[in-house]
Design an enzyme around this catalytic site. Structure first.
Site, short mmCIF file in Angstrom:
data_model
loop_
_atom_site.label_atom_id
_atom_site.label_comp_id
_atom_site.label_asym_id
_atom_site.label_seq_id
_atom_site.Cartn_x
_atom_site.Cartn_y
_atom_site.Cartn_z
N LEU A 161 -0.72 25.84 1.20
CA LEU A 161 0.57 25.92 0.08
C LEU A 161 0.18 24.84 -1.73
CD1 LEU A 161 4.05 26.43 -1.33
CD2 LEU A 161 4.40 24.34 -0.74
N GLU A 214 -2.93 24.29 -4.15
CA GLU A 214 -3.91 25.29 -4.60
C GLU A 214 -4.96 23.81 -5.66
OE1 GLU A 214 -3.28 28.43 -6.74
OE2 GLU A 214 -2.50 29.64 -4.40
N GLY A 239 -0.23 22.43 -8.04
CA GLY A 239 0.10 21.10 -6.82
C GLY A 239 1.03 21.56 -7.11
N SER A 240 2.66 19.92 -8.34
CA SER A 240 3.48 19.96 -8.13
C SER A 240 4.42 20.58 -8.55
CB SER A 240 4.48 18.74 -8.82
OG SER A 240 3.56 17.37 -8.52
N GLN A 246 8.50 -20.97 3.83
CA GLN A 246 9.62 -19.98 3.28
C GLN A 246 9.39 -19.10 2.29
OE1 GLN A 246 12.66 -22.00 1.92
NE2 GLN A 246 14.08 -23.03 3.05
N GLN A 248 -0.92 -8.94 2.29
CA GLN A 248 -0.76 -10.58 1.77
C GLN A 248 -1.09 -11.75 2.66
OE1 GLN A 248 -1.65 -10.56 -1.18
NE2 GLN A 248 -0.48 -12.46 -1.93
N ILE A 249 0.57 -11.56 3.99
CA ILE A 249 0.17 -12.64 4.76
C ILE A 249 -1.07 -12.98 5.94
CG2 ILE A 249 1.30 -12.34 6.98
CD1 ILE A 249 4.30 -11.20 5.99
N GLY A 309 -7.16 -13.49 3.02
CA GLY A 309 -8.66 -12.58 2.81
C GLY A 309 -8.76 -12.45 4.44
N GLU A 320 3.78 16.20 0.32
CA GLU A 320 4.76 17.37 0.49
C GLU A 320 5.64 16.69 -0.21
OE1 GLU A 320 6.56 17.55 4.91
OE2 GLU A 320 4.19 17.45 5.48
#
Ligand code: CAA
Length: 409
Positions: A124, A126, A130-131, A280, A338-339, A342, A365
């Site tokens: 679809l 091009e 796009g949108s 926490q 993040q959890i 590094g 999409e």
């Protein structure tokens, strides 16, 4: 929204989870690095019968519907976002045939897709469209001998090169306002059809995304979708209504997959003499992630159920779940990195891939800005049904411009 999740959807979700855990997860990093089509995974997905889930029984599928399709996409994406879309894009490509194909076209194209023997792609977008999908430039010109000739280029063809069949949208009547576009079924090997640039992507690297070129591809009326020209745009929009819950399911799978790893890691990783899950601030993140994943998941099932039941509200629900679930996926996968701290940023850990794979779900999409536009357009139509509430709103802010103009004239 009577059913939401049927026995068939539960069954196919379990089958997909088994394939994902046994085959997809162990190979996810390999194909992310290689950026190659994982045929060994495709074969296993096919052998498990998963390519037939959404295809009606009359055409060789299981007729299990869109909720079942979403469960499968979710479980595959939980292990690898690239494999999730590698699978889901076959639904996107085949929906136009299911929605609008002639009986002959359904018999010709759907059974081999359902059996996993042939793959399909959807052309679809091009470079300059796009949108604004309706702004496409690929042309389909009818010649005196009755053949259509396709000329143009498509962009972002997911599954391109691996796929055997391509559902291609082209301008068949440039003078028409609302019947400009038609869809054609093109197959690999047809003269004039070729694969152009192969994209080097941030995420979803297991599935190819390419340019497709149509340089005088000749199609008889038997390849014109539905046998009638001019219906292509409407069929593409209806297809996206059916397919957007699948992108949202991919997002839910990615978010759940990232949460699985983050939760496990948080209970094992020790800092300050205790597992970080006892702190926490980590608990707040995990709780926030879990609540958002569950909310997104049930919105996806509601939208997919609306497709299965032919609910007229499907356009809005499909856009809502695509928007909401993909924002959740980006948020949750970023928090998961993040959890991990590094280590989460490093490529020898599985988590950064989830964040990279999630990003595209906010874009393809229909970018989320388009989803919000679709939601707002549909909401404004719904406002007509709320007129009875006007009696509770003071009228002092209501200005009748039309009446004023008439009085002034
Ligand atoms: N179902 C059926 N028909 C629909 C429809 C729907 N959901 N939405 C619109 N239509 C019809 C309208 O009724 C109208 O028909 P008439 O002309 O007969 O009145 C016609 O389509 C035009 O509608 P609009 O005026 O609303 O069209 P628009 O130009 O304003 O744009 C849009 C609408 C929502 C922005 C649309 O262009 C859109 O969804 N854009 C995003 C495209 C997109 O999602 N592209 C991604 C492609 S797939 C991909 O990402 C690659 C991949 O492989 C994964």
């Amino acid at each position: 929204m009577r059913t939401i999740i049927s026995d068939a959807a539960i069954h196919w979700g379990k089958v997909a989870k088994e394939v994902a855990d046994r085959v997809v997860r162990p190979l996810a990093q390999k194909y992310d690095r290689l950026q190659e089509y994982p045929w060994e995974i495709q074969k296993e997905v096919g052998a498990a019968g998963l390519f037939g889930v959404w295809i009606p029984k009359a055409y060789g599928g299981h007729g299990a519907g869109i909720v079942a399709l979403c469960r499968v996409i979710e479980e595959l994406s939980r292990a690898c976002g690239g494999v999730g879309v590698l699978f889901a894009v076959n639904a996107l490509g085949s929906f136009p045939v299911i929605i609008a194909g002639t009986e002959e076209q359904k018999q010709r194209f759907l059974p081999s897709i359902a059996a996993g023997k042939k793959l399909i792609a959807f052309c679809l977008s091009e470079k300059f469209a796009g949108s604004d999908a309706g702004g496409m430039r690929t042309r389909a010109t009818k010649e005196a001998n009755g053949e259509w000739v396709l000329r143009g280029e498509k962009k972002w063809t997911t599954n391109g090169g691996a796929a055997d069949i391509y559902t291609v949208f082209a301008v068949s009547d440039p003078e028409s306002k609302s019947r400009r576009i038609s869809a054609f079924m093109v197959e690999k090997g047809m003269p004039g059809f070729s694969i152009g640039k192969v994209e080097d992507k941030m995420g979803i690297r297991a599935v190819p995304v390419v340019e497709t070129h149509f340089d005088g591809v000749r199609c008889g009326d038997d390849r014109l979708l539905g046998g009638r020209p001019g219906m292509g745009f409407s069929h593409s929009m209806q297809t996206l209504d059916w397919a957007r819950p699948g992108v949202a399911a991919q997002a839910v799978g990615l978010a759940q997959g990232a949460l699985d790893y983050a939760l496990l890691y948080a209970t094992k990783r020790q800092q300050f003499g205790a597992p970080i899950s006892s702190f926490q601030m980590i608990q707040e993140m995990l709780a926030d992630m879990s609540a958002k994943v569950d909310a997104a998941r049930w919105l996806v099932y509601a939208a997919a159920s609306a497709v299965d039941e032919g609910d007229p509200n499907v356009t809005k629900l499909a856009a809502e779940c695509k928007y909401f679930a993909t924002e959740v996926a980006m948020d949750v996968t970023t928090k998961a990195v993040q959890i991990f701290g590094g280590y989460g940023y490093m490529r020898d850990y599985p988590i950064e891939k989830y964040m990279r794979d999630a990003k595209i779900t906010q874009i393809y999409e229909g970018a989320n800005q388009i989803q919000k536009m679709v939601i707002a357009r549909n909401l404004i139509k719904e406002a007509l049904q709320l007129d009875h509430l006007m009696k509770y709103i003071p009228q002092e802010t209501q200005c009748d411009y039309a009446a004023e103009a008439t009085a002034g004239a």
